[in-house]
Design a protein around this motif. Structure first.
Motif, PDB file in Angstrom:
ATOM      1  N   MET A  63       0.850  -1.191   0.000  1.00  0.00           N
ATOM      2  CA  MET A  63       0.000   0.000   0.000  1.00  0.00           C
ATOM      3  C   MET A  63       0.889   1.246   0.000  1.00  0.00           C
ATOM      4  O   MET A  63       1.860   1.325   0.736  1.00  0.00           O
ATOM      5  CB  MET A  63      -0.910   0.012   1.231  1.00  0.00           C
ATOM      6  CG  MET A  63      -1.772   1.242   1.373  1.00  0.00           C
ATOM      7  SD  MET A  63      -2.960   1.446   0.035  1.00  0.00           S
ATOM      8  CE  MET A  63      -4.091   0.109   0.417  1.00  0.00           C
TER       9      MET A  63
ATOM     10  N   ASP B 176      -4.341   5.566  -3.955  1.00  0.00           N
ATOM     11  CA  ASP B 176      -4.357   4.238  -4.560  1.00  0.00           C
ATOM     12  C   ASP B 176      -5.625   4.035  -5.391  1.00  0.00           C
ATOM     13  O   ASP B 176      -5.566   3.579  -6.539  1.00  0.00           O
ATOM     14  CB  ASP B 176      -4.269   3.177  -3.461  1.00  0.00           C
ATOM     15  CG  ASP B 176      -4.219   1.767  -4.009  1.00  0.00           C
ATOM     16  OD1 ASP B 176      -3.120   1.250  -4.235  1.00  0.00           O
ATOM     17  OD2 ASP B 176      -5.301   1.177  -4.225  1.00  0.00           O
TER      18      ASP B 176
ATOM     19  N   ARG C 218      -5.851   3.636  -9.574  1.00  0.00           N
ATOM     20  CA  ARG C 218      -6.457   2.447 -10.177  1.00  0.00           C
ATOM     21  C   ARG C 218      -7.580   2.820 -11.152  1.00  0.00           C
ATOM     22  O   ARG C 218      -7.744   2.188 -12.197  1.00  0.00           O
ATOM     23  CB  ARG C 218      -6.973   1.502  -9.093  1.00  0.00           C
ATOM     24  CG  ARG C 218      -5.851   0.855  -8.290  1.00  0.00           C
ATOM     25  CD  ARG C 218      -6.362  -0.093  -7.222  1.00  0.00           C
ATOM     26  NE  ARG C 218      -5.276  -0.511  -6.351  1.00  0.00           N
ATOM     27  CZ  ARG C 218      -4.418  -1.488  -6.627  1.00  0.00           C
ATOM     28  NH1 ARG C 218      -4.547  -2.170  -7.757  1.00  0.00           N
ATOM     29  NH2 ARG C 218      -3.465  -1.811  -5.771  1.00  0.00           N
TER      30      ARG C 218
ATOM     31  N   GLU D 241       1.203  -3.386 -10.146  1.00  0.00           N
ATOM     32  CA  GLU D 241       2.022  -4.248  -9.294  1.00  0.00           C
ATOM     33  C   GLU D 241       2.800  -3.418  -8.276  1.00  0.00           C
ATOM     34  O   GLU D 241       2.937  -3.812  -7.113  1.00  0.00           O
ATOM     35  CB  GLU D 241       2.994  -5.069 -10.147  1.00  0.00           C
ATOM     36  CG  GLU D 241       2.329  -6.148 -10.989  1.00  0.00           C
ATOM     37  CD  GLU D 241       3.308  -6.789 -11.970  1.00  0.00           C
ATOM     38  OE1 GLU D 241       4.516  -6.452 -11.906  1.00  0.00           O
ATOM     39  OE2 GLU D 241       2.867  -7.613 -12.796  1.00  0.00           O
TER      40      GLU D 241
ATOM     41  N   ASP E 234       0.839  -2.345  -5.304  1.00  0.00           N
ATOM     42  CA  ASP E 234       0.609  -3.413  -4.332  1.00  0.00           C
ATOM     43  C   ASP E 234       1.863  -3.771  -3.540  1.00  0.00           C
ATOM     44  O   ASP E 234       1.788  -4.597  -2.621  1.00  0.00           O
ATOM     45  CB  ASP E 234       0.107  -4.675  -5.051  1.00  0.00           C
ATOM     46  CG  ASP E 234      -1.288  -4.485  -5.631  1.00  0.00           C
ATOM     47  OD1 ASP E 234      -2.060  -3.722  -5.034  1.00  0.00           O
ATOM     48  OD2 ASP E 234      -1.587  -5.085  -6.688  1.00  0.00           O
ATOM     49  N   SER E 235       3.003  -3.177  -3.875  1.00  0.00           N
ATOM     50  CA  SER E 235       4.247  -3.519  -3.184  1.00  0.00           C
ATOM     51  C   SER E 235       4.408  -2.666  -1.929  1.00  0.00           C
ATOM     52  O   SER E 235       3.504  -1.935  -1.533  1.00  0.00           O
ATOM     53  CB  SER E 235       5.436  -3.337  -4.128  1.00  0.00           C
ATOM     54  OG  SER E 235       5.506  -2.003  -4.589  1.00  0.00           O
TER      55      SER E 235
END
Length: 291
Positions: free
Chosen positions: A1, A156, A160, A234, A237-238
């Motif tokens: 996050m 975030d 997206r 990706e 999400d790291s």
């Protein structure tokens, strides 16, 4: 996050008739730029405060402000009555010798002179007071990090939505490709026909046509852009601290979108490219706030 670089946190604590209030706020910056505003008596713990705040914030233009309130009602400053007496005596003597009147507002005159107020703030605070103050700093930073996390969740979701929109626009490109190639062939052929008495080798023309159309092929750009879009998600999400990487990925997406636009030669496809650029610019603007 991901985490945002924008945040605010505050905390209060009490110890030995003192109330501490600490506020920390931060904005986006390429590196950590930390400013401390602390009472004079607590300057000796500045290094410890920086060691607490710096590793937690990592990046951002941050400002920590600390306030100390004395709950006993006493002040840390006192009137220097001895100095005031000496000043008054000298002024009275000067008045008599020079033949000028004494001041009507003695307090106004004396309070403007040096050393009439002396501070009784100790050079170093007591250990329990120091620990309470540093714990207040930690709690304020905790609050700022919670704010950063909340802002990070908002960013975030924002990213997206923008990435999904670019992906949808990219998926619309193929339906214009066949029409685009046909129009290019037709336009070149019609232009040749319009030229009077020009003879040309149809086989050579076909070869040159194929070479020209291959130069306008956008399959590689579409594939690379799709890869960048997946890599961006990706990275979201790291682990935190990916702001710079997200910025680099956004730059690469921009290169592929620009190449699509330069090769498109088709109005509908260019409209898609403009829409992609609009979504990407919003990403680039907000990615500057990511830690």
């Amino acid at each position: 996050m991901i985490l945002s670089m924008t945040g605010f946190g505050s905390a209060t604590a009490e110890c030995l008739n003192k109330r501490f209030t600490v506020e920390v706020k931060s904005l986006n910056s390429k590196q950590l730029d930390l400013t401390l505003r602390m009472p004079q008596g607590y300057r000796h713990v500045e290094t410890e405060v920086r060691n607490i705040v710096g590793p937690r914030l990592e990046r951002g233009k941050a400002e920590l402000s600390a306030f100390v309130e004395n709950l006993s009602g006493e002040t840390a400053s006192r009137l220097n009555i001895e100095a005031m007496e000496a000043y008054k005596r000298q002024i009275t003597e000067a008045s008599q010798r020079l033949g000028i009147p004494e001041p009507a507002d003695w307090y106004g005159v004396l309070m403007r002179l040096p050393d009439t107020i002396k501070s009784e703030t100790p050079a170093e605070v007591a250990e329990p007071e120091k620990e309470a103050f540093l714990q207040c700093v930690r709690e304020a930073v905790d609050g700022l990090m919670e704010h950063r996390a909340a802002e990070g969740r908002r960013l975030d979701e924002f990213f997206r939505v923008r990435i999904a929109r670019i992906t949808e626009l990219l998926a619309e490109v193929p339906r214009f490709e066949t029409e685009r190639i046909t129009k290019i062939r037709t336009r070149i052929t019609e232009q040749l026909k319009s030229l009077p008495k020009v003879e040309y080798d149809k086989g050579r023309l076909e070869q040159e046509m194929i070479f020209y159309i291959e130069k306008l092929d956008i399959n590689e750009e579409k594939q690379r852009l799709a890869q960048h879009l997946r890599y961006f998600l990706e990275t979201l999400d790291s682990a935190p601290g990916q702001g710079k990487k997200l910025g680099f990925i956004a730059q690469e997406m921009g290169r592929e979108i620009n190449t699509l636009g330069s090769k498109s030669n088709q109005a509908d496809m260019q409209i898609l490219v403009v829409k992609m650029k609009d979504e990407l610019e919003q990403i680039k603007e907000q990615v500057l706030n990511v830690m």
